[in-house]
Design a protein around this motif. Sequence first.
Motif, short mmCIF file in Angstrom:
data_model
loop_
_atom_site.label_atom_id
_atom_site.label_comp_id
_atom_site.label_asym_id
_atom_site.label_seq_id
_atom_site.Cartn_x
_atom_site.Cartn_y
_atom_site.Cartn_z
N UNK A 264 35.55 12.60 28.88
CA UNK A 264 36.61 13.47 28.36
C UNK A 264 36.24 14.04 27.00
N UNK A 265 36.08 15.37 26.93
CA UNK A 265 35.88 16.09 25.68
C UNK A 265 35.83 17.57 26.00
N UNK A 266 35.92 18.41 24.99
CA UNK A 266 35.82 19.85 25.20
C UNK A 266 34.43 20.21 25.72
N UNK A 267 33.38 19.58 25.19
CA UNK A 267 32.03 19.87 25.65
C UNK A 267 31.88 19.54 27.14
N UNK A 268 32.51 18.45 27.57
CA UNK A 268 32.41 18.07 28.97
C UNK A 268 33.21 19.01 29.87
N UNK A 269 34.31 19.55 29.37
CA UNK A 269 35.05 20.55 30.12
C UNK A 269 34.21 21.82 30.27
N UNK A 270 33.56 22.25 29.19
CA UNK A 270 32.67 23.41 29.28
C UNK A 270 31.57 23.15 30.30
N UNK A 271 31.04 21.93 30.32
CA UNK A 271 29.96 21.59 31.24
C UNK A 271 30.45 21.62 32.69
N UNK A 272 31.67 21.18 32.92
CA UNK A 272 32.27 21.23 34.26
C UNK A 272 32.38 22.67 34.74
N UNK A 273 32.81 23.56 33.85
CA UNK A 273 32.92 24.97 34.23
C UNK A 273 31.55 25.59 34.47
N UNK A 274 30.58 25.22 33.63
CA UNK A 274 29.24 25.75 33.77
C UNK A 274 28.63 25.37 35.11
N UNK A 275 28.93 24.15 35.56
CA UNK A 275 28.41 23.69 36.85
C UNK A 275 28.96 24.50 38.02
N UNK A 276 30.08 25.21 37.77
CA UNK A 276 30.69 26.05 38.80
C UNK A 276 30.50 27.54 38.50
N UNK A 277 29.52 27.85 37.66
CA UNK A 277 29.16 29.24 37.42
C UNK A 277 29.99 29.97 36.39
N UNK A 282 33.95 28.61 23.70
CA UNK A 282 34.96 28.47 22.66
C UNK A 282 36.34 28.23 23.27
N UNK A 283 37.26 27.67 22.48
CA UNK A 283 38.63 27.50 22.96
C UNK A 283 39.29 28.83 23.32
N UNK A 326 48.49 14.01 21.00
CA UNK A 326 47.23 14.65 21.37
C UNK A 326 47.15 15.99 20.65
N UNK A 327 46.08 16.19 19.90
CA UNK A 327 45.89 17.43 19.17
C UNK A 327 44.43 17.81 19.18
N UNK A 328 44.08 18.79 18.37
CA UNK A 328 42.70 19.22 18.29
C UNK A 328 42.53 20.65 18.76
N UNK A 329 41.30 21.01 19.10
CA UNK A 329 40.96 22.40 19.41
C UNK A 329 41.20 22.77 20.88
N UNK A 330 41.54 21.81 21.70
CA UNK A 330 41.90 22.15 23.07
C UNK A 330 43.11 23.07 23.04
N UNK A 331 43.10 24.21 23.78
CA UNK A 331 44.23 25.13 23.76
C UNK A 331 45.55 24.44 24.07
N UNK A 332 46.61 24.90 23.40
CA UNK A 332 47.92 24.27 23.50
C UNK A 332 48.38 24.14 24.94
#
Length: 406
Positions: A264-277, A282-283, A326-332
């Motif tokens: 779980x992290x923003x980088x891992x979410x980006x990686x999940x999307x990248x794996x699907x093209x 950025x947020x 829960x806070x941070x740079x993940x979109x609201x």
Amino acid sequence: MIFVGSNAEQAAAKNRQLVLATIHRGAPISRTELAERCGLTKQAIARIVDRLVDEGLVMEARRRHGLRGQPAIELEIDPEGMFSVGANIDRDHLTVVVVDATGTVRGRVHHEKSFILPDEFMALFSDALSTFRRRKLVDEGRLAGVGLAIPDWLGEIDVIGRPEAYAAWTDFDLRGAVETVTPHPVFIDNDANAAALGEIDYGLGTEIGSFFYILANACVGGALVIDGVRHKGAGGINGEIGCLPVREIDANGSGRIRQLGELFSMFLLYDHLRAHGIVVHTPTELAALDGQGRALVSDWIGRAAGWLAEAVSHIALIADPEAVLIGGRMPVRLIDELIVQTQKECLRAGLPQVTLHRAVCSEDAAALGAAAMPLAHRLGLPSADAGQLKRVPLRTDHARASAPSV
């Protein structure tokens, strides 16, 4: 046990801090109410308040009408009484803010760039300070200090896309470098700790005394707050939620134990999307995804909710906080979706129910928390931590072996 003596001078200083902290938390507030809350005489309150008004730290805002007798004068922290600069350097951005005495942002400089190296950070940070001075957003004579929020082991933990040169952060003297560009006190803390501190003084911490803060940034971080004060722990690294063990269930229903930070992290979410093209960095790009992208994000959030539900249930059983924020740079919108799904997962799995809230200070949480550190110190707030004047980012060889790769 160490017993500390007191004298009239120390007592006066503590009373002054008590009055300032009470005005900060309870404003608008009258002198009579101050005396009641502080347990001081009206005469003592009058002397302290008059001095604070003369110093420009407190202002008489307005008269309170509608009551019998002479209308009470309401007191507030004077926004122009002091200023603070806060900077958050992370693996995917640099944000620098200047705030006034009430925590209101007066200026912001943001760089959406991955893996900024130390020399570039110093150039960008110095330029931000120059920008604030040039625009006259800060009164140097009233600058309480500079706060820095930075992940510990920044140059050591292996993350997706990390260049070899990024290891330069490990031996970089951050405090020494920043002290060469500002004559003001420098406060340093972990980014999750800083975000929690900002929430204590300017967010839900004004209503919730004890909470666990989860920072959803490039990597995941955490901090524990007990009775309005951040719990530092024996080694100063409380809240390392990324190292909590959780179960990862595959498509066949088989499970294995992983660390939350590996899942779980923003980088891992980006990686999940990248794996699907779908490539996002950025947020802002994440928040602007079309239907296909949003569906992929929702799928990832659904799985992440299971991991997070297990993690927060562990926290609830051990620390028993009033809430988990829960806070941070993940979109609201995504944080809100994550909270709903995590609550559902807790119910489905029969896990202890935990109250979850989105933190008030979200996108710039760590930068705002960094700016809150000097203010808390100058105002004498309970959240003030003198250790931040000496702290440096943690860096150990042990981190390479124990911290999760993400």
